[in-house]
Motif scaffolding. Structure first.
Motif, PDB file in Angstrom:
ATOM      1  N   ARG A 126      24.395 -34.466  11.193  1.00 21.11           N
ATOM      2  CA  ARG A 126      25.793 -34.478  10.765  1.00 21.11           C
ATOM      3  C   ARG A 126      26.700 -34.877  11.932  1.00 21.11           C
ATOM      4  O   ARG A 126      27.691 -35.575  11.750  1.00 21.11           O
ATOM      5  CB  ARG A 126      26.208 -33.107  10.230  1.00 21.11           C
ATOM      6  CG  ARG A 126      27.647 -33.081   9.722  1.00 21.11           C
ATOM      7  CD  ARG A 126      28.004 -31.780   9.011  1.00 21.11           C
ATOM      8  NE  ARG A 126      29.372 -31.833   8.516  1.00 21.11           N
ATOM      9  CZ  ARG A 126      30.450 -31.451   9.204  1.00 21.11           C
ATOM     10  NH1 ARG A 126      30.291 -30.971  10.445  1.00 21.11           N
ATOM     11  NH2 ARG A 126      31.653 -31.531   8.685  1.00 21.11           N
ATOM     12  N   GLY A 127      26.349 -34.434  13.131  1.00 30.14           N
ATOM     13  CA  GLY A 127      27.132 -34.811  14.292  1.00 30.14           C
ATOM     14  C   GLY A 127      27.112 -36.309  14.534  1.00 30.14           C
ATOM     15  O   GLY A 127      28.146 -36.907  14.883  1.00 30.14           O
ATOM     16  N   ALA A 128      25.953 -36.937  14.334  1.00 21.91           N
ATOM     17  CA  ALA A 128      25.865 -38.386  14.488  1.00 21.91           C
ATOM     18  C   ALA A 128      26.728 -39.087  13.442  1.00 21.91           C
ATOM     19  O   ALA A 128      27.359 -40.110  13.723  1.00 21.91           O
ATOM     20  CB  ALA A 128      24.413 -38.836  14.363  1.00 21.91           C
ATOM     21  N   TYR A 129      26.772 -38.515  12.250  1.00 25.52           N
ATOM     22  CA  TYR A 129      27.619 -39.069  11.193  1.00 25.52           C
ATOM     23  C   TYR A 129      29.087 -38.979  11.583  1.00 25.52           C
ATOM     24  O   TYR A 129      29.851 -39.955  11.442  1.00 25.52           O
ATOM     25  CB  TYR A 129      27.368 -38.299   9.893  1.00 25.52           C
ATOM     26  CG  TYR A 129      28.111 -38.827   8.687  1.00 25.52           C
ATOM     27  CD1 TYR A 129      27.586 -39.869   7.929  1.00 25.52           C
ATOM     28  CD2 TYR A 129      29.329 -38.274   8.294  1.00 25.52           C
ATOM     29  CE1 TYR A 129      28.256 -40.354   6.817  1.00 25.52           C
ATOM     30  CE2 TYR A 129      30.009 -38.751   7.193  1.00 25.52           C
ATOM     31  CZ  TYR A 129      29.467 -39.788   6.449  1.00 25.52           C
ATOM     32  OH  TYR A 129      30.151 -40.263   5.352  1.00 25.52           O
ATOM     33  N   LEU A 130      29.511 -37.837  12.109  1.00 27.36           N
ATOM     34  CA  LEU A 130      30.891 -37.681  12.550  1.00 27.36           C
ATOM     35  C   LEU A 130      31.209 -38.607  13.722  1.00 27.36           C
ATOM     36  O   LEU A 130      32.320 -39.142  13.815  1.00 27.36           O
ATOM     37  CB  LEU A 130      31.154 -36.231  12.951  1.00 27.36           C
ATOM     38  CG  LEU A 130      31.182 -35.199  11.827  1.00 27.36           C
ATOM     39  CD1 LEU A 130      31.303 -33.782  12.411  1.00 27.36           C
ATOM     40  CD2 LEU A 130      32.335 -35.468  10.867  1.00 27.36           C
ATOM     41  N   ALA A 131      30.245 -38.817  14.606  1.00 24.58           N
ATOM     42  CA  ALA A 131      30.466 -39.712  15.741  1.00 24.58           C
ATOM     43  C   ALA A 131      30.676 -41.142  15.272  1.00 24.58           C
ATOM     44  O   ALA A 131      31.500 -41.884  15.839  1.00 24.58           O
ATOM     45  CB  ALA A 131      29.285 -39.633  16.706  1.00 24.58           C
ATOM     46  N   ARG A 132      29.953 -41.541  14.237  1.00 19.21           N
ATOM     47  CA  ARG A 132      30.176 -42.865  13.644  1.00 19.21           C
ATOM     48  C   ARG A 132      31.558 -42.922  13.002  1.00 19.21           C
ATOM     49  O   ARG A 132      32.323 -43.860  13.213  1.00 19.21           O
ATOM     50  CB  ARG A 132      29.111 -43.155  12.593  1.00 19.21           C
ATOM     51  CG  ARG A 132      27.736 -43.474  13.131  1.00 19.21           C
ATOM     52  CD  ARG A 132      27.660 -44.884  13.667  1.00 19.21           C
ATOM     53  NE  ARG A 132      26.298 -45.255  13.999  1.00 19.21           N
ATOM     54  CZ  ARG A 132      25.969 -46.403  14.582  1.00 19.21           C
ATOM     55  NH1 ARG A 132      26.912 -47.273  14.901  1.00 19.21           N
ATOM     56  NH2 ARG A 132      24.716 -46.690  14.861  1.00 19.21           N
ATOM     57  N   ALA A 133      31.871 -41.907  12.198  1.00 15.34           N
ATOM     58  CA  ALA A 133      33.157 -41.885  11.497  1.00 15.34           C
ATOM     59  C   ALA A 133      34.315 -41.879  12.476  1.00 15.34           C
ATOM     60  O   ALA A 133      35.352 -42.517  12.251  1.00 15.34           O
ATOM     61  CB  ALA A 133      33.238 -40.662  10.584  1.00 15.34           C
ATOM     62  N   GLY A 134      34.158 -41.162  13.586  1.00 15.50           N
ATOM     63  CA  GLY A 134      35.229 -41.020  14.554  1.00 15.50           C
ATOM     64  C   GLY A 134      35.356 -42.165  15.537  1.00 15.50           C
ATOM     65  O   GLY A 134      36.246 -42.144  16.386  1.00 15.50           O
ATOM     66  N   GLY A 135      34.472 -43.153  15.453  1.00 19.61           N
ATOM     67  CA  GLY A 135      34.567 -44.305  16.332  1.00 19.61           C
ATOM     68  C   GLY A 135      33.988 -44.088  17.716  1.00 19.61           C
ATOM     69  O   GLY A 135      34.150 -44.947  18.591  1.00 19.61           O
ATOM     70  N   CYS A 136      33.300 -42.963  17.942  1.00 16.41           N
ATOM     71  CA  CYS A 136      32.751 -42.690  19.276  1.00 16.41           C
ATOM     72  C   CYS A 136      31.787 -43.788  19.712  1.00 16.41           C
ATOM     73  O   CYS A 136      31.870 -44.300  20.838  1.00 16.41           O
ATOM     74  CB  CYS A 136      32.032 -41.341  19.292  1.00 16.41           C
ATOM     75  SG  CYS A 136      33.004 -39.934  18.737  1.00 16.41           S
ATOM     76  N   ILE A 137      30.882 -44.148  18.811  1.00 15.92           N
ATOM     77  CA  ILE A 137      29.867 -45.145  19.150  1.00 15.92           C
ATOM     78  C   ILE A 137      30.493 -46.528  19.260  1.00 15.92           C
ATOM     79  O   ILE A 137      30.169 -47.312  20.160  1.00 15.92           O
ATOM     80  CB  ILE A 137      28.736 -45.113  18.105  1.00 15.92           C
ATOM     81  CG1 ILE A 137      28.035 -43.749  18.150  1.00 15.92           C
ATOM     82  CG2 ILE A 137      27.733 -46.232  18.342  1.00 15.92           C
ATOM     83  CD1 ILE A 137      27.058 -43.505  17.025  1.00 15.92           C
ATOM     84  N   ALA A 138      31.439 -46.823  18.369  1.00 10.90           N
ATOM     85  CA  ALA A 138      32.089 -48.135  18.396  1.00 10.90           C
ATOM     86  C   ALA A 138      32.864 -48.347  19.685  1.00 10.90           C
ATOM     87  O   ALA A 138      32.810 -49.420  20.297  1.00 10.90           O
ATOM     88  CB  ALA A 138      33.011 -48.277  17.187  1.00 10.90           C
ATOM     89  N   CYS A 139      33.587 -47.334  20.114  1.00  5.19           N
ATOM     90  CA  CYS A 139      34.498 -47.483  21.258  1.00  5.19           C
ATOM     91  C   CYS A 139      33.803 -47.305  22.597  1.00  5.19           C
ATOM     92  O   CYS A 139      34.176 -47.952  23.583  1.00  5.19           O
ATOM     93  CB  CYS A 139      35.642 -46.483  21.127  1.00  5.19           C
ATOM     94  SG  CYS A 139      36.969 -46.705  22.336  1.00  5.19           S
ATOM     95  N   HIS A 140      32.821 -46.449  22.656  1.00  4.38           N
ATOM     96  CA  HIS A 140      32.198 -46.108  23.937  1.00  4.38           C
ATOM     97  C   HIS A 140      30.892 -46.852  24.194  1.00  4.38           C
ATOM     98  O   HIS A 140      30.103 -46.443  25.048  1.00  4.38           O
ATOM     99  CB  HIS A 140      31.972 -44.595  24.016  1.00  4.38           C
ATOM    100  CG  HIS A 140      33.240 -43.813  24.116  1.00  4.38           C
ATOM    101  ND1 HIS A 140      33.808 -43.474  25.319  1.00  4.38           N
ATOM    102  CD2 HIS A 140      34.067 -43.322  23.165  1.00  4.38           C
ATOM    103  CE1 HIS A 140      34.928 -42.802  25.104  1.00  4.38           C
ATOM    104  NE2 HIS A 140      35.102 -42.696  23.808  1.00  4.38           N
TER     105      HIS A 140
END
Length: 295
Positions: free
Chosen positions: A41-55
């Motif tokens: 679920r944390g990985a899902y939130l990280a995708r939704a929150g743009g963490c992976i896209a931006c960082h």
């Protein structure tokens, strides 16, 4: 003589005020989080929150979350930091409490304010369980011991103490709480759009200080990083441009617009690295909220 005395007194008061601002702590120490996190679920939130896209520096094939492509703004160039579990370059020495404070309050482990290019204002209402899940997901990220470059920010914007004044003047609380009388999909869309997916960060114009002009929320912006622009996504604007709930939900999955064209620029990256990973229900919830179509 009296004038000189008054000037000296005023200068002294100004100096004391500056010292007080610099010494003024920001944020607060969060209560301990002792919940077990769900890394999926944390990985899902990280995708939704743009963490992976931006960082992640996708253009240069950089490792996931090891630091993102530079963000060029009128205040300088900002480099998204390394979020891997590196003890020397990332978050390897952080605690979950420090992580919670960073995500929800925009305050680093050493007490400094983060620049608002990090959209922490949208994450303030993440629950302790959300934080625990995100933290569990980040624990699975392999360490990359290369730090992101320092920000290239000229004076006076390099004085982080000034962010304390900015926060006091311009930091709104996210409005993600459910609205009585609205459907579950509408309220889920509200939680996503106004919170973790932070649509307003790019689709709302900003004032001279770089703060969102809340009276014009979702009306589009002309001064995004990299000289990018964003269109209006108010219910009226979307309807006028022929968007339907199905069209918008599909575009958030595929990047393809109703006219057959594709999203470009920043929105293309949002879809490619973020919304395309969301569930159909969440993409439809976002469309439901943005179009203000209940049911």
């Amino acid at each position: 003589m009296r004038v000189l005395t008054l000037v000296s007194a005023a200068a002294g008061l100004a100096a004391l005020g500056l010292v007080a601002v610099i010494a003024w702590p920001v944020g607060s120490v969060p209560a301990p989080i002792e919940l077990t996190g769900d890394s999926q679920r944390g990985a899902y939130l990280a995708r939704a929150g743009g963490c992976i896209a931006c960082h992640t520096n996708w253009d240069e094939g950089g490792p996931p979350l090891a630091g993102g492509a530079p963000l060029e703004t009128r205040f300088g160039t900002f480099h998204p930091p390394n979020l891997t579990m590196s003890a020397s370059a990332g978050m390897g020495n952080w605690t979950i409490t420090q992580f919670a404070r960073a995500v929800r309050q925009g305050v680093s482990p050493d007490g400094a304010s983060y620049y608002p290019t990090f959209p922490y204002a949208f994450y303030a209402n993440l629950t302790d369980q959300d934080i625990a899940d995100l933290w569990a997901a980040f624990q699975t990220v392999p360490a990359v011991d290369t730090p992101a470059p320092d920000n290239e920010v000229p004076f006076p914007f390099d004085q982080r103490w000034g962010l304390k004044l900015w926060r006091a003047a311009f930091l709104p609380a996210p409005r993600t709480e459910p609205v009585e009388g609205k459907s579950d999909p509408w309220n889920q869309g509200r939680w996503l759009v106004e919170g973790v997916t932070h649509c307003g960060a790019c689709h709302t114009p900003r004032n001279i200080a770089g703060a969102r002009v809340m009276a014009q929320k979702f009306t589009g912006a002309d001064a995004l990083p990299g000289q990018d622009k964003s269109p209006a996504i108010t219910p009226d604007a979307l309807a006028e441009n022929g968007w339907t709930r199905d069209d918008l939900a599909y575009a958030l999955q595929s990047g393809i617009m109703p006219n057959g064209d594709t999203f470009g620029g920043g929105m293309g990256e949002v879809v490619r690295h973020g919304t395309s990973f969301l569930t159909d229900a969440d993409r439809r919830a976002i469309a439901t909220y943005l179009l203000d179509e209940d049911g």
